[in-house]
Design a protein around this motif. Structure first.
Motif, PDB file in Angstrom:
ATOM      1  N   SER A 192       0.938  -1.103  -0.353  1.00  0.00           N
ATOM      2  CA  SER A 192       0.559  -0.107   0.200  1.00  0.00           C
ATOM      3  C   SER A 192       0.727   1.247   0.250  1.00  0.00           C
ATOM      4  O   SER A 192       0.279   2.070  -0.258  1.00  0.00           O
ATOM      5  CB  SER A 192      -0.819  -0.070   0.870  1.00  0.00           C
ATOM      6  N   ALA A 193       1.433   1.618   0.245  1.00  0.00           N
ATOM      7  CA  ALA A 193       3.100   2.113   0.717  1.00  0.00           C
ATOM      8  C   ALA A 193       3.927   2.754  -0.626  1.00  0.00           C
ATOM      9  O   ALA A 193       5.039   3.522  -0.927  1.00  0.00           O
ATOM     10  CB  ALA A 193       3.489   2.521   2.148  1.00  0.00           C
ATOM     11  N   ILE A 194       3.258   1.534  -1.512  1.00  0.00           N
ATOM     12  CA  ILE A 194       4.703   1.022  -2.209  1.00  0.00           C
ATOM     13  C   ILE A 194       4.322   2.569  -3.291  1.00  0.00           C
ATOM     14  O   ILE A 194       3.414   2.303  -4.412  1.00  0.00           O
ATOM     15  CB  ILE A 194       4.671   0.745  -2.918  1.00  0.00           C
ATOM     16  N   PRO A 195       5.452   3.555  -4.174  1.00  0.00           N
ATOM     17  CA  PRO A 195       4.913   4.150  -5.107  1.00  0.00           C
ATOM     18  C   PRO A 195       5.324   3.865  -6.284  1.00  0.00           C
ATOM     19  O   PRO A 195       5.984   2.294  -6.091  1.00  0.00           O
ATOM     20  CB  PRO A 195       5.814   5.718  -4.876  1.00  0.00           C
ATOM     21  N   ASN A 196       4.303   4.695  -7.614  1.00  0.00           N
ATOM     22  CA  ASN A 196       4.682   4.359  -8.385  1.00  0.00           C
ATOM     23  C   ASN A 196       6.056   4.416  -9.431  1.00  0.00           C
ATOM     24  O   ASN A 196       6.437   3.973  -9.881  1.00  0.00           O
ATOM     25  CB  ASN A 196       3.746   4.457  -9.818  1.00  0.00           C
ATOM     26  N   HIS A 197       6.667   5.155  -8.646  1.00  0.00           N
ATOM     27  CA  HIS A 197       8.346   5.669  -9.121  1.00  0.00           C
ATOM     28  C   HIS A 197       9.266   4.526  -9.065  1.00  0.00           C
ATOM     29  O   HIS A 197       9.348   3.718  -7.356  1.00  0.00           O
ATOM     30  CB  HIS A 197       9.012   7.008  -7.917  1.00  0.00           C
ATOM     31  N   ALA A 198      10.234   4.096  -9.345  1.00  0.00           N
ATOM     32  CA  ALA A 198      11.286   2.985  -9.346  1.00  0.00           C
ATOM     33  C   ALA A 198      12.375   3.603  -8.253  1.00  0.00           C
ATOM     34  O   ALA A 198      12.627   4.863  -7.952  1.00  0.00           O
ATOM     35  CB  ALA A 198      11.929   2.857 -10.777  1.00  0.00           C
ATOM     36  N   PHE A 199      12.597   2.779  -7.633  1.00  0.00           N
ATOM     37  CA  PHE A 199      13.867   2.908  -6.459  1.00  0.00           C
ATOM     38  C   PHE A 199      14.680   2.231  -6.037  1.00  0.00           C
ATOM     39  O   PHE A 199      14.563   0.783  -6.499  1.00  0.00           O
ATOM     40  CB  PHE A 199      12.985   4.012  -4.809  1.00  0.00           C
ATOM     41  N   ARG A 200      15.867   2.025  -5.105  1.00  0.00           N
ATOM     42  CA  ARG A 200      16.496   1.830  -4.768  1.00  0.00           C
ATOM     43  C   ARG A 200      16.051   0.596  -3.824  1.00  0.00           C
ATOM     44  O   ARG A 200      15.801   1.545  -2.831  1.00  0.00           O
ATOM     45  CB  ARG A 200      18.341   2.833  -4.356  1.00  0.00           C
ATOM     46  N   THR A 201      16.573  -0.196  -3.330  1.00  0.00           N
ATOM     47  CA  THR A 201      17.014  -0.784  -1.970  1.00  0.00           C
ATOM     48  C   THR A 201      17.708  -1.769  -2.147  1.00  0.00           C
ATOM     49  O   THR A 201      18.535  -2.353  -2.668  1.00  0.00           O
ATOM     50  CB  THR A 201      15.181  -1.732  -2.230  1.00  0.00           C
ATOM     51  N   GLY A 202      17.776  -2.868  -1.068  1.00  0.00           N
ATOM     52  CA  GLY A 202      18.449  -3.784  -0.570  1.00  0.00           C
ATOM     53  C   GLY A 202      19.275  -3.286  -0.060  1.00  0.00           C
ATOM     54  O   GLY A 202      19.858  -2.429   0.212  1.00  0.00           O
ATOM     55  N   PRO A 203      20.827  -4.359   0.283  1.00  0.00           N
ATOM     56  CA  PRO A 203      22.212  -4.063   0.604  1.00  0.00           C
ATOM     57  C   PRO A 203      22.341  -3.481  -0.451  1.00  0.00           C
ATOM     58  O   PRO A 203      22.779  -2.865  -1.476  1.00  0.00           O
ATOM     59  CB  PRO A 203      22.655  -5.586   0.484  1.00  0.00           C
ATOM     60  N   ALA A 204      22.938  -2.159   0.684  1.00  0.00           N
ATOM     61  CA  ALA A 204      23.272  -1.120   0.393  1.00  0.00           C
ATOM     62  C   ALA A 204      23.260  -0.438  -0.692  1.00  0.00           C
ATOM     63  O   ALA A 204      23.156   0.322  -1.718  1.00  0.00           O
ATOM     64  CB  ALA A 204      24.825  -0.767  -0.244  1.00  0.00           C
ATOM     65  N   GLU A 205      21.107  -0.648  -0.874  1.00  0.00           N
ATOM     66  CA  GLU A 205      20.106   0.153  -2.032  1.00  0.00           C
ATOM     67  C   GLU A 205      20.984  -0.224  -3.335  1.00  0.00           C
ATOM     68  O   GLU A 205      21.573   0.725  -4.128  1.00  0.00           O
ATOM     69  CB  GLU A 205      20.331   1.449  -2.118  1.00  0.00           C
ATOM     70  N   THR A 206      22.047  -1.432  -3.366  1.00  0.00           N
ATOM     71  CA  THR A 206      21.922  -2.223  -4.888  1.00  0.00           C
ATOM     72  C   THR A 206      21.048  -3.054  -5.399  1.00  0.00           C
ATOM     73  O   THR A 206      21.914  -3.099  -6.711  1.00  0.00           O
ATOM     74  CB  THR A 206      23.183  -3.322  -4.552  1.00  0.00           C
ATOM     75  N   ILE A 207      19.830  -2.801  -5.255  1.00  0.00           N
ATOM     76  CA  ILE A 207      19.070  -3.229  -6.396  1.00  0.00           C
ATOM     77  C   ILE A 207      17.583  -1.853  -6.513  1.00  0.00           C
ATOM     78  O   ILE A 207      17.171  -1.520  -5.653  1.00  0.00           O
ATOM     79  CB  ILE A 207      18.505  -4.519  -5.556  1.00  0.00           C
ATOM     80  N   VAL A 208      17.369  -2.321  -8.120  1.00  0.00           N
ATOM     81  CA  VAL A 208      16.095  -1.573  -8.064  1.00  0.00           C
ATOM     82  C   VAL A 208      15.350  -1.395  -7.901  1.00  0.00           C
ATOM     83  O   VAL A 208      15.092  -2.866  -9.037  1.00  0.00           O
ATOM     84  CB  VAL A 208      17.203  -0.257  -9.889  1.00  0.00           C
TER      85      VAL A 208
END
Length: 352
Positions: free
Chosen positions: A197-213
């Protein structure tokens, strides 16, 4: 980015402003098309390890040609029955020979070894499995795809959108650069799955050290009360026939960018809204068995299939008028990762 919960009831928070992908100006506004490329099974039956039919893959070359006529590359997110079917692999190897289409991964845990879990609705969400078992299944599938296509897949989707707090560390270890498991505005917690529910439509970085798009599946709320979004949609779900009444009255509709159970007029309006609100990458999808009548509830007969293709023709025409061009997986990864923490080259992403 830390999750508030772990295991069942996973509810990833909205991305921090600094994690949102800043697309280069040269990228413009684009769209992509992911295909959940999977076995045939009875959508109304209990989960079974025996469902593994892949006969619909014979229809893929003609389908691919129809998308190619619009200049649209496909990213085929394939699961274990597809990756281990020689005929399906042969067909897909020919299709990705266009130089723009690509192969990714989709995990259906109930048909993906090792089979150490009970069959249940909850366990159909891979992230509900013990962390080591989820990791083993994903490693087995990734290796099967690498053997079949000669290169490791760079993008993942959890079947039934069953991503969880342990998933991203496994993806990072296996060399994945992107994930597209989150379905913006959807909540699967009643079935034991995650809540987006809180996830936007915009792409973002996540995962360890934000290494996954993260490339969320695009969901748009339409209607005069659309600003209420996921919260209002959830509340309407507690009112008998509330969501249907709100949609019929033009008050609120939740529209995912797929021809499967999404009326064309609402999809066109959703595209206009998404582009008008500055979504730079629109993420479309469908299930591969829908290409052939009789395998999914969305395409039951020839009339449904004709409507499926009319849906795409109209959507592509609107996207063209709005100046929204298709993007290949390689183009997306280059644009998203070129200046960020995931700056490794996209070698292999477009040539899979």
């Amino acid at each position: 980015m830390e999750a508030r919960h772990s295991g069942r009831g996973y509810r990833p928070p909205a991305a921090a402003p600094g994690a949102i992908v800043r697309w280069p100006d040269t990228f413009g506004t684009r769209f992509t098309l992911f295909v959940d490329t999977e076995e045939e099974f009875d959508w109304g039956a209990a989960f079974s390890r025996d469902a593994g039919g892949t006969s619909h893959m014979s229809a893929m070359p003609d389908a691919h040609a129809r998308f190619a006529a619009h200049g649209v590359p496909l990213t085929w997110l394939i699961d274990y029955p597809i990756a281990t079917c020689p005929r399906a692999v042969e067909i897909l190897r020919g299709l990705i020979g266009d130089g723009r289409s690509a192969i990714g991964t989709q995990l259906h845990p109930w048909v993906n070894p090792p089979f150490d879990e009970d069959l249940s609705a909850a366990n159909s969400f891979a992230a509900n499995l013990p962390g080591p078992l989820e990791a083993q299944k994903l490693a087995t599938l990734t290796q099967a795809i690498a053997v079949a296509f000669g290169v490791r897949p760079p993008i993942y989707r959890a079947g039934r959108y069953g991503i969880g707090p342990n998933s991203f560390a496994t993806l990072a270890r296996l060399g994945y650069r992107a994930d597209t498991s989150m379905r913006s505005g959807y909540d699967y917690s009643r079935d034991g799955g995650p809540d987006f529910s809180a996830i936007p439509n915009h792409a973002f970085r996540t995962g360890p050290a934000e290494t996954i798009v993260e490339l969320p599946l695009t969901t748009v709320f339409t209607g005069t009360l659309r600003r209420g979004g996921a919260m209002l949609h959830r509340r309407l779900g507690s009112v008998p026939r509330g969501r249907g009444a709100a949609a019929r009255l033009g008050l609120l509709s939740r529209v995912a960018l797929t021809p499967e159970d999404m009326p064309l007029d609402e999809a066109l309006e959703a595209v206009r809204i998404a582009v008008g609100e500055g979504v730079r990458l629109l993420n479309f999808s469908f299930h591969s068995p829908s290409i052939q009548p009789g395998h999914t509830p969305y395409v039951r007969d020839a009339a449904d299939l004709a409507a499926f293709w009319r849906w795409w023709d109209a959507v592509f025409a609107l996207l063209g008028r709005l100046g929204v061009a298709p993007a290949s997986l390689a183009e997306i990864l280059d644009a998203a990762c070129g200046a960020g923490p995931t700056s490794a080259t996209a070698a292999g992403a477009g040539g899979l």
